[in-house]
Design a protein around this motif. Structure first.
Motif, PDB file in Angstrom:
ATOM      1  N   THR A 193      -0.414 -10.869   6.024  1.00 38.31           N
ATOM      2  CA  THR A 193      -0.131 -10.479   4.649  1.00 38.31           C
ATOM      3  C   THR A 193       1.083 -11.224   4.117  1.00 38.31           C
ATOM      4  OG1 THR A 193      -1.094  -8.293   4.885  1.00 38.31           O
ATOM      5  CG2 THR A 193       0.549  -8.552   3.170  1.00 38.31           C
ATOM      6  N   LEU A 194       2.115 -11.316   4.941  1.00 37.08           N
ATOM      7  CA  LEU A 194       3.338 -12.012   4.549  1.00 37.08           C
ATOM      8  C   LEU A 194       3.051 -13.479   4.240  1.00 37.08           C
ATOM      9  CD1 LEU A 194       6.399 -11.435   4.276  1.00 37.08           C
ATOM     10  CD2 LEU A 194       6.662 -12.240   6.615  1.00 37.08           C
ATOM     11  N   VAL A 195       2.292 -14.121   5.106  1.00 37.76           N
ATOM     12  CA  VAL A 195       1.940 -15.520   4.891  1.00 37.76           C
ATOM     13  C   VAL A 195       1.020 -15.663   3.686  1.00 37.76           C
ATOM     14  CG1 VAL A 195       0.793 -17.538   5.901  1.00 37.76           C
ATOM     15  CG2 VAL A 195       2.245 -16.084   7.324  1.00 37.76           C
ATOM     16  N   ASN A 196       0.113 -14.705   3.511  1.00 37.47           N
ATOM     17  CA  ASN A 196      -0.815 -14.745   2.379  1.00 37.47           C
ATOM     18  C   ASN A 196      -0.058 -14.704   1.048  1.00 37.47           C
ATOM     19  OD1 ASN A 196      -3.605 -14.592   1.310  1.00 37.47           O
ATOM     20  ND2 ASN A 196      -2.948 -12.598   0.582  1.00 37.47           N
ATOM     21  N   ASP A 197       0.937 -13.812   0.951  1.00 37.59           N
ATOM     22  CA  ASP A 197       1.734 -13.733  -0.267  1.00 37.59           C
ATOM     23  C   ASP A 197       2.508 -15.028  -0.502  1.00 37.59           C
ATOM     24  OD1 ASP A 197       0.844 -11.227  -0.810  1.00 37.59           O
ATOM     25  OD2 ASP A 197       2.667 -10.177  -0.212  1.00 37.59           O
ATOM     26  N   THR A 198       3.072 -15.578   0.581  1.00 34.70           N
ATOM     27  CA  THR A 198       3.794 -16.843   0.477  1.00 34.70           C
ATOM     28  C   THR A 198       2.858 -17.958   0.030  1.00 34.70           C
ATOM     29  OG1 THR A 198       5.250 -16.126   2.261  1.00 34.70           O
ATOM     30  CG2 THR A 198       5.261 -18.467   1.717  1.00 34.70           C
ATOM     31  N   MET A 199       1.653 -17.962   0.569  1.00 29.48           N
ATOM     32  CA  MET A 199       0.670 -18.976   0.218  1.00 29.48           C
ATOM     33  C   MET A 199       0.263 -18.866  -1.255  1.00 29.48           C
ATOM     34  SD  MET A 199      -2.951 -19.722   2.155  1.00 29.48           S
ATOM     35  CE  MET A 199      -4.058 -21.016   1.599  1.00 29.48           C
ATOM     36  N   VAL A 257      -8.346 -13.885   5.612  1.00 27.26           N
ATOM     37  CA  VAL A 257      -9.100 -14.070   6.858  1.00 27.26           C
ATOM     38  C   VAL A 257      -8.756 -15.410   7.499  1.00 27.26           C
ATOM     39  CG1 VAL A 257     -11.410 -14.353   7.832  1.00 27.26           C
ATOM     40  CG2 VAL A 257     -10.980 -12.551   6.155  1.00 27.26           C
ATOM     41  N   LEU A 258      -8.637 -16.452   6.668  1.00 25.73           N
ATOM     42  CA  LEU A 258      -8.282 -17.783   7.180  1.00 25.73           C
ATOM     43  C   LEU A 258      -6.905 -17.752   7.843  1.00 25.73           C
ATOM     44  CD1 LEU A 258      -8.768 -20.843   7.399  1.00 25.73           C
ATOM     45  CD2 LEU A 258      -7.748 -21.075   5.113  1.00 25.73           C
ATOM     46  N   ILE A 259      -5.931 -17.153   7.172  1.00 27.10           N
ATOM     47  CA  ILE A 259      -4.575 -17.079   7.709  1.00 27.10           C
ATOM     48  C   ILE A 259      -4.544 -16.268   9.004  1.00 27.10           C
ATOM     49  CG2 ILE A 259      -2.259 -16.136   7.281  1.00 27.10           C
ATOM     50  CD1 ILE A 259      -2.808 -16.767   4.279  1.00 27.10           C
ATOM     51  N   LEU A 296      -3.233 -17.580  12.624  1.00 30.64           N
ATOM     52  CA  LEU A 296      -2.064 -16.970  13.252  1.00 30.64           C
ATOM     53  C   LEU A 296      -2.379 -16.271  14.572  1.00 30.64           C
ATOM     54  CD1 LEU A 296      -0.196 -15.325  10.231  1.00 30.64           C
ATOM     55  CD2 LEU A 296       0.465 -17.389  11.479  1.00 30.64           C
ATOM     56  N   ASN A 297      -3.581 -15.741  14.708  1.00 30.01           N
ATOM     57  CA  ASN A 297      -3.902 -14.862  15.831  1.00 30.01           C
ATOM     58  C   ASN A 297      -3.591 -15.447  17.212  1.00 30.01           C
ATOM     59  OD1 ASN A 297      -5.078 -12.264  16.723  1.00 30.01           O
ATOM     60  ND2 ASN A 297      -6.639 -13.588  17.636  1.00 30.01           N
ATOM     61  N   PRO A 298      -3.936 -16.715  17.493  1.00 33.42           N
ATOM     62  CA  PRO A 298      -3.628 -17.240  18.838  1.00 33.42           C
ATOM     63  C   PRO A 298      -2.135 -17.327  19.127  1.00 33.42           C
ATOM     64  CG  PRO A 298      -5.254 -18.606  17.700  1.00 33.42           C
ATOM     65  CD  PRO A 298      -4.674 -17.689  16.679  1.00 33.42           C
ATOM     66  N   LEU A 313       0.849  -9.088  14.696  1.00 37.29           N
ATOM     67  CA  LEU A 313       2.292  -8.960  14.495  1.00 37.29           C
ATOM     68  C   LEU A 313       2.605  -8.253  13.181  1.00 37.29           C
ATOM     69  CD1 LEU A 313       5.205  -9.770  15.405  1.00 37.29           C
ATOM     70  CD2 LEU A 313       4.894 -11.860  14.042  1.00 37.29           C
ATOM     71  N   PHE A 314       3.527  -7.275  13.241  1.00 41.93           N
ATOM     72  CA  PHE A 314       4.001  -6.590  12.048  1.00 41.93           C
ATOM     73  C   PHE A 314       5.476  -6.903  11.847  1.00 41.93           C
ATOM     74  CE2 PHE A 314       0.155  -4.352  12.924  1.00 41.93           C
ATOM     75  CZ  PHE A 314      -0.318  -3.941  11.687  1.00 41.93           C
ATOM     76  N   VAL A 315       5.864  -7.000  10.575  1.00 44.84           N
ATOM     77  CA  VAL A 315       7.218  -7.427  10.230  1.00 44.84           C
ATOM     78  C   VAL A 315       7.904  -6.334   9.425  1.00 44.84           C
ATOM     79  CG1 VAL A 315       8.590  -9.216   9.082  1.00 44.84           C
ATOM     80  CG2 VAL A 315       6.397  -9.813  10.134  1.00 44.84           C
ATOM     81  N   THR A 316       9.186  -6.104   9.702  1.00 44.04           N
ATOM     82  CA  THR A 316       9.963  -5.110   8.966  1.00 44.04           C
ATOM     83  C   THR A 316      11.335  -5.691   8.658  1.00 44.04           C
ATOM     84  OG1 THR A 316      10.539  -2.748   8.938  1.00 44.04           O
ATOM     85  CG2 THR A 316      11.059  -3.958  10.945  1.00 44.04           C
ATOM     86  N   PRO A 317      12.000  -5.268   7.577  1.00 42.15           N
ATOM     87  CA  PRO A 317      13.316  -5.822   7.230  1.00 42.15           C
ATOM     88  C   PRO A 317      14.367  -5.535   8.291  1.00 42.15           C
ATOM     89  CG  PRO A 317      12.348  -4.669   5.356  1.00 42.15           C
ATOM     90  CD  PRO A 317      11.492  -4.352   6.536  1.00 42.15           C
TER      91      PRO A 317
END
Length: 332
Positions: A242-248, A279-281, A285-287, A292-296
């Protein structure tokens, strides 16, 4: 591709975000869904009431028929006492509105989550700050004001600690004390980094423990417990995809502004929908990072502030004789 699959793949527990995604994908208001928005600009507080009113709305949203209220403010995570007091009042008002409690109804508050993991410790933290009164009303009823309701609270832990499904623990307690209402507090996940630790969702449709970290267990709702369940949650994490998706998305927007419309590469980027990008991202990332979950980084202080807000909103909403002045006097 069905909307049910779309909603499932894009990781969010917030009805407001699901509605935004479905609406964007269809370019129309979501059928079977009613939305009202209130804003308090001075304190930067927005209240959005999403009501799923029929089966069509349930199908489109991928969530049960019911009410989903979000209270949003970027000041939730800040050390702003005045803003927090206003948020408490507004949140308490929404709690009263979503479930009109009768006098002397018995309430069970459940703090879901793992107290050893800070982003998942919201529920246990709230439990440590709520006013529990059931034992007082049973033992010294004459000394307790009539406007104080009988409230019990428990933090049952997670299956990794107890070896027991959370739903089994709560079912046993409900069977024994027979509450009129269960209120469950849990950490959630968002698909927007801007909503992490700045949004509180109230839903009258129950909760799935562990949803915030992608580990859904058996649900806590009226069907499983036999009593109404109000769920209160805060998104404390986003998944890496999700983080990468928003950045993308931001990157694509910037690149498209510089690109000529005839360039095939940018046309391809522009045509990708949210699910295809996500889905692409995730596959890329999966391998490397897995699930992975990210928090501040300031999550410790923020969880304490959020627990204070939610607990005191509950104290005011559940006990008509208590207001914020009483709470501050008690805490001091």
């Amino acid at each position: 591709m069905s909307k049910e699959k779309f909603n499932f793949n894009i990781r969010t527990d917030l009805a407001i975000e699901t509605r935004e995604m479905v609406r964007k994908e269809q370019d129309i208001e979501v059928p079977g869904v009613k939305v009202t928005v209130e804003e308090q600009k001075e304190k930067k507080i927005t209240v959005t009431w999403v009501e799923i009113i029929n089966k069509e709305g349930e199908k489109q949203m991928g969530k049960p028929i019911g009410n989903y209220v979000t209270v949003e403010s970027p000041l939730m995570k800040e050390n702003d006492v005045e803003a927090h007091e206003e948020i408490i009042k507004i949140l308490a008002k929404q709690l009263v509105k979503i479930k009109n409690l009768k006098e002397h109804e018995v309430i069970l508050i459940v703090g879901l989550g793992n107290w050893n993991i800070t982003p998942d410790a919201l529920g246990p933290k709230v439990i440590s700050k709520v006013f529990v009164t059931r034992h007082l009303l049973e033992n010294v009823p004459k000394q307790i004001d009539a406007s104080v309701r009988p409230v019990s609270a428990i933090s049952p832990g997670v299956m990794g600690i107890t070896g027991i499904e959370t739903s089994e623990i709560i079912q046993g307690i409900v069977k024994k004390i027979k509450p009129d209402l269960v209120i469950a507090i849990d950490a959630l996940a968002s698909r927007k980094t801007s909503r992490v630790n700045t949004t509180i969702q109230i839903a009258d449709t129950g909760v799935h423990p562990g949803s915030g970290v992608g580990n859904k267990r058996k649900g806590l709702n009226k069907e499983t417990l036999g009593v109404p369940v109000i769920a209160i949650g805060v998104p404390t994490v986003v998944d890496a995809a999700t983080l990468v998706n928003d950045t993308m998305n931001h990157l694509i927007e910037a690149m498209l502004q510089e690109a000529t419309p005839s360039t095939n590469f940018y046309e391809m980027l522009n045509k990708l929908n949210e699910e295809e990008k996500y889905v692409l991202i995730k596959e890329v990332l999966n391998p490397y990072v897995g699930n992975l979950f990210v928090t501040p980084k300031e999550i410790d202080e923020v969880i304490d502030r959020l627990a204070y807000i939610i607990a005191n909103a509950l104290n005011i909403a559940l006990h008509p004789g208590i207001d914020l002045k009483d709470i501050n006097r008690y805490n001091n």
